[in-house]
Design an enzyme around this catalytic site. Structure first.
Site, PDB file in Angstrom:
ATOM      1  N   LYS A 192       1.626  -9.979   7.948  1.00  0.00           N
ATOM      2  CA  LYS A 192       1.413 -10.854   6.786  1.00  0.00           C
ATOM      3  C   LYS A 192       2.493 -11.929   6.758  1.00  0.00           C
ATOM      4  O   LYS A 192       3.658 -11.639   7.051  1.00  0.00           O
ATOM      5  CB  LYS A 192       1.438 -10.011   5.500  1.00  0.00           C
ATOM      6  CG  LYS A 192       1.050 -10.758   4.235  1.00  0.00           C
ATOM      7  CD  LYS A 192       1.031  -9.816   3.029  1.00  0.00           C
ATOM      8  CE  LYS A 192       0.640 -10.513   1.734  1.00  0.00           C
ATOM      9  NZ  LYS A 192       0.598  -9.587   0.582  1.00  0.00           N
TER      10      LYS A 192
ATOM     11  N   SER B  81      -3.556  -9.712  -2.216  1.00  0.00           N
ATOM     12  CA  SER B  81      -3.157 -10.926  -1.524  1.00  0.00           C
ATOM     13  C   SER B  81      -3.112 -10.765  -0.007  1.00  0.00           C
ATOM     14  O   SER B  81      -3.055 -11.770   0.696  1.00  0.00           O
ATOM     15  CB  SER B  81      -1.796 -11.385  -2.035  1.00  0.00           C
ATOM     16  OG  SER B  81      -0.811 -10.409  -1.704  1.00  0.00           O
TER      17      SER B  81
ATOM     18  N   SER C 235      -2.060  -5.344  -3.504  1.00  0.00           N
ATOM     19  CA  SER C 235      -2.386  -6.279  -2.427  1.00  0.00           C
ATOM     20  C   SER C 235      -2.605  -5.689  -1.039  1.00  0.00           C
ATOM     21  O   SER C 235      -3.042  -6.410  -0.141  1.00  0.00           O
ATOM     22  CB  SER C 235      -1.316  -7.359  -2.333  1.00  0.00           C
ATOM     23  OG  SER C 235      -1.544  -8.289  -3.347  1.00  0.00           O
TER      24      SER C 235
HETATM   25  N1  GLN Z   1      -3.184  -9.299  -7.670  1.00  0.00           N
HETATM   26  C1  GLN Z   1      -1.899  -8.959  -8.157  1.00  0.00           C
HETATM   27  C2  GLN Z   1      -1.154 -10.245  -8.477  1.00  0.00           C
HETATM   28  O1  GLN Z   1      -1.722 -11.264  -8.356  1.00  0.00           O
HETATM   29  C3  GLN Z   1      -1.150  -8.143  -7.146  1.00  0.00           C
HETATM   30  C4  GLN Z   1      -0.710  -8.930  -5.993  1.00  0.00           C
HETATM   31  C5  GLN Z   1       0.103  -8.141  -5.021  1.00  0.00           C
HETATM   32  O2  GLN Z   1       0.031  -6.910  -4.942  1.00  0.00           O
HETATM   33  N2  GLN Z   1       0.916  -8.842  -4.233  1.00  0.00           N
HETATM   34  O3  GLN Z   1      -0.017 -10.244  -8.816  1.00  0.00           O
END
Ligand code: GLN
Length: 479
Positions: free
Chosen positions: A73, A148, A172
């Site tokens: 990532k 994400s 995410s």
């Molecule tokens: N969707 C959540 C956010 O937007 C979690 C994102 C994540 O785990 N990085 O913060």
């Protein structure tokens, strides 16, 4: 191919790492113009690492990750390779060092094939917030892969790579794993080093694997889970052999089903699939009981105070002075700083910075941030109490199957709800996995298995038994 399948072929010299790496690169060339999962393909480096791995294998190296291509990532630092966080503000940032996880994989002889697209600074649930481009779900290209870590999940599902690393602040790793029908584990907070992970919300962030099955997940955990004195939140616990728990035996395990996770508005196909999966686990010998975690309903609110607050502090470093994008046409230093952030950050990142700055400001700190921290403690205690009686909890990972690209971009609150089942786990610092558990109208559904801190082995054991008895994880999208 999974890691363990590829390893067998590499070990018996039926396949070379160079051939495997070239096959992944060819697959990337074939499908990437439809999937858009990868920000940077490191072809030259990958071929060089593959040749080196072939040398190691010839010399008798038996590490299961040697010679196997991995996608990282793009919020994990890679020496000499751009690390953008899918943000304009870091578009030209090339780190001078490796994140600990990257260093560990490299030490295992892994082949780094590139960097995965993501929601900018990991803020989002669909990878549409990427400042570079949106990633598409290989099961239906008009839909999101989740986020994400959407690039990581999509690339693994599309067979562009054998496995990937993601990060999980509120879901995410697990939510995109669910939406792409792959396996994704968020380890316990402190289990895997975050040194070199670009910080989003420091009390929640954790790195973990996205793989094609549970055995692979255990193999990657063996490589990356270790105490690291470069990360002050790393916990000095010895690393078990995570493959030793893959016994297929669920006799005597007590599983709790928290009603609160079958939230209002859950897609009926998701509920049906998860209930069927729970029956399967019962057939396999586990005992099942309903349980209640009443504070769950506060988790979303708590998360959206704590995560933006920490993000606003972490993102203060992007000022156009130290590194990253710098806006030069300005009247003064302050003007340059403002314009750097104005043009460098995308709308969701700015929204979080504003929310967080507000929640932390004098006069509001006690009402919002401090209150959220107190409720956080209550949520954690509730989990502690439940885990005195249960070995693990079973829930859906996401209340819906993958949604259409563009469907939720105008409504941030709807987007935030995508993680309603995964956020509480980060708030409590627990480990949890998502594994494929069926389909609704041909679209993937994921089951979440949660356990107590440092009980990754329990999670892997249950998931592995389930995958031995089902073949959801073997289904492939047609591309
Ligand atoms: N969707 C959540 C956010 O937007 C979690 C994102 C994540 O785990 N990085 O913060």
């Amino acid at each position: 191919m999974t890691i363990h399948e590829a390893h067998l072929l590499l070990k018996t010299r039926q396949l070379s790492s160079l051939e495997l790496t070239e096959a992944c690169l060819e697959r990337i060339r074939q499908v990437e113009d439809r999937v858009h999962a990868i920000v940077t393909v490191t072809e030259e480096l990958a071929l060089e690492q593959a040749r080196k791995a072939d040398g190691l294998l010839a010399a008798g190296d038996t590490n299961p990750l040697t010679g196997i291509p991995v996608l990282v990532k793009d919020n994990m630092c890679t020496r000499g390779i751009p690390t953008t966080c899918s943000s304009k503000i870091l578009e030209n940032f090339v780190p001078p060092y490796n994140a600990t996880v990257v260093e560990k994989l490299t030490d295992c002889g892994a082949v780094i094939i590139g960097k995965a697209n993501m929601d900018e600074f990991a803020m989002g649930s669909s990878t549409e917030n990427s400042g570079l481009f949106a990633t598409h779900n290989p099961w239906d290209l008009s839909r999101v892969p989740g986020g994400s870590s959407g690039g990581s999940a999509s690339a693994v599902a599309a067979d562009e790579v054998i496995y990937a690393l993601g990060s999980d602040t509120g879901g995410s790793i697990r939510q995109p794993a669910a939406l792409c029908s792959i396996t994704g584990l968020k380890p316990t907070y402190g289990r895997v080093s975050r040194y070199g992970l670009v910080a989003f919300a420091s009390s929640l962030d954790q790195i973990g694997p996205l793989t094609k099955d549970v055995t692979d997940c255990a193999l990657v955990m063996n490589a990356i889970a270790e105490y690291d004195d470069k990360d002050s939140t790393s916990v000095p616990q010895p690393t078990p052999d995570y493959t030793a728990c893959l016994t297929g035996n669920l006799k005597g395990l007590r599983l709790g089903i928290p009603g609160e996770y079958f939230v209002e508005g859950i897609q009926p196909e998701v509920e049906t699939a998860i209930r069927a999966a729970i029956n399967k686990l019962e057939e396999l010998g586990a005992s099942i009981e309903e349980v209640s975690l009443p504070s769950t309903r506060y988790a979303l609110a708590v998360y959206y105070i704590i995560a933006p607050s920490e993000a606003s502090a972490n993102l203060a470093r992007y000022d156009g002075v130290k590194y990253g994008y710098s806006h030069k046409e300005a009247d003064s230093m302050w003007d340059a700083m403002e314009k750097t952030r104005q043009y460098g950050f995308g709308p969701e990142v700015k929204r979080r910075i504003m929310l967080g700055t507000y929640a932390l400001s004098a006069g509001y700190y006690d009402a919002y941030y401090l209150k959220a921290q107190k409720v956080r403690t209550l949520i954690r205690r509730e989990f502690d109490a439940v885990f005195e009686k249960f070995d693990a909890l079973i829930t859906p990972t996401s209340p819906t199957t993958p949604f259409k690209i563009g469907e939720k971009t105008d409504d941030p609150l709807q987007m935030y709800l995508s993680d309603v089942c995964t956020l509480p786990i980060n708030i409590a610092g627990l480990p949890a996995i998502s594994i494929p558990a069926g389909f609704g109208d041909g679209l993937p559904i994921g089951m979440q298995i949660i356990s107590r801190p440092f009980a990754e082995e329990t999670i892997l054991k249950i998931s592995h038994a389930y995958q031995q008895a089902t073949d959801w994880h073997k289904k492939k999208p047609e591309l």
